[in-house]
Design an enzyme around this catalytic site. Sequence first.
Site, mmCIF file in Angstrom:
data_model
loop_
_atom_site.group_PDB
_atom_site.id
_atom_site.type_symbol
_atom_site.label_atom_id
_atom_site.label_comp_id
_atom_site.label_asym_id
_atom_site.label_seq_id
_atom_site.Cartn_x
_atom_site.Cartn_y
_atom_site.Cartn_z
ATOM 1 N N HIS A 63 58.244 10.816 30.686
ATOM 2 C CA HIS A 63 59.384 11.149 29.596
ATOM 3 C C HIS A 63 58.452 12.464 28.146
ATOM 4 O O HIS A 63 57.237 12.119 28.495
ATOM 5 C CB HIS A 63 59.730 10.204 29.158
ATOM 6 C CG HIS A 63 60.719 10.960 27.386
ATOM 7 N ND1 HIS A 63 61.490 10.745 27.977
ATOM 8 C CD2 HIS A 63 60.352 11.162 26.663
ATOM 9 C CE1 HIS A 63 62.279 10.812 26.136
ATOM 10 N NE2 HIS A 63 61.372 11.759 25.345
ATOM 11 N N CYS A 64 58.646 13.131 28.404
ATOM 12 C CA CYS A 64 58.329 15.090 28.128
ATOM 13 C C CYS A 64 58.375 14.955 26.544
ATOM 14 O O CYS A 64 59.434 15.309 26.214
ATOM 15 C CB CYS A 64 58.023 16.139 29.070
ATOM 16 S SG CYS A 64 57.817 17.747 27.928
ATOM 17 N N PRO A 65 57.508 14.604 25.743
ATOM 18 C CA PRO A 65 57.674 14.875 24.277
ATOM 19 C C PRO A 65 57.888 16.250 23.827
ATOM 20 O O PRO A 65 58.361 16.572 22.423
ATOM 21 C CB PRO A 65 56.209 14.242 23.883
ATOM 22 C CG PRO A 65 55.418 14.450 24.420
ATOM 23 C CD PRO A 65 55.795 14.688 25.481
ATOM 24 N N TYR A 77 61.555 16.291 24.455
ATOM 25 C CA TYR A 77 62.298 15.359 24.516
ATOM 26 C C TYR A 77 63.198 15.176 25.302
ATOM 27 O O TYR A 77 64.274 14.955 24.556
ATOM 28 C CB TYR A 77 62.609 15.106 23.151
ATOM 29 C CG TYR A 77 62.802 13.865 21.809
ATOM 30 C CD1 TYR A 77 61.967 13.146 21.832
ATOM 31 C CD2 TYR A 77 64.529 13.960 21.568
ATOM 32 C CE1 TYR A 77 62.130 12.188 21.120
ATOM 33 C CE2 TYR A 77 63.944 12.847 21.250
ATOM 34 C CZ TYR A 77 63.425 11.825 20.965
ATOM 35 O OH TYR A 77 63.141 10.456 20.289
ATOM 36 N N ASN A 78 62.971 14.732 26.499
ATOM 37 C CA ASN A 78 64.164 14.330 27.120
ATOM 38 C C ASN A 78 62.996 14.417 28.811
ATOM 39 O O ASN A 78 61.528 14.073 29.014
ATOM 40 C CB ASN A 78 64.847 15.668 28.153
ATOM 41 C CG ASN A 78 66.332 15.130 28.262
ATOM 42 O OD1 ASN A 78 66.459 14.245 28.496
ATOM 43 N ND2 ASN A 78 66.671 15.912 29.180
#
Length: 158
Positions: free
Chosen positions: A116-118, A121-122
């Site tokens: 999950h990549c900040p 945000y997905n």
Amino acid sequence: MIEMKYYFLLIKITEYIFFQCIPITWNSLRRSHYCFIYWNIVMWLSWVVANRRDPGYIPLNSDTYYRAMKQIPYFDKWKKRNVTLSRLCHSCRCLRPLRAKHCRVCNRCVSYFDHHCPFIYNCVGLRNRMWFFLFVMSTAINCSFTIYFACYCVMIEG
């Protein structure tokens, strides 16, 4: 939805280039500026697509989950068929395919889950991993141009 500190970081880098370095270096490095503008557009477009695109969510409340739950009393026979109970996700109520994981931030199972990549945000999964890779590469290229322009500005201005 999207955290403002990441917007701020990307906007500050872009702002520094456009308002500090471009007036000084435009005439001498015009082709580099066109390349930077191109990669900046690619970066923003890939960021939007990676953020908005479905990463490969597995459907909720699938029939295979309920069929597997009915088979739990017969687990010894089921175990011989190489189907494991660890593939059941009780939060999503689905039977996960291989390489699918449950994201604790999105609270969904994602096919070919990477992380999950900040920054976008997905989740990064099956359907948006190429857009995420393009975003990362274009950001690295933009950072390289930024360092190049900044060093050139320091060299000219002293």
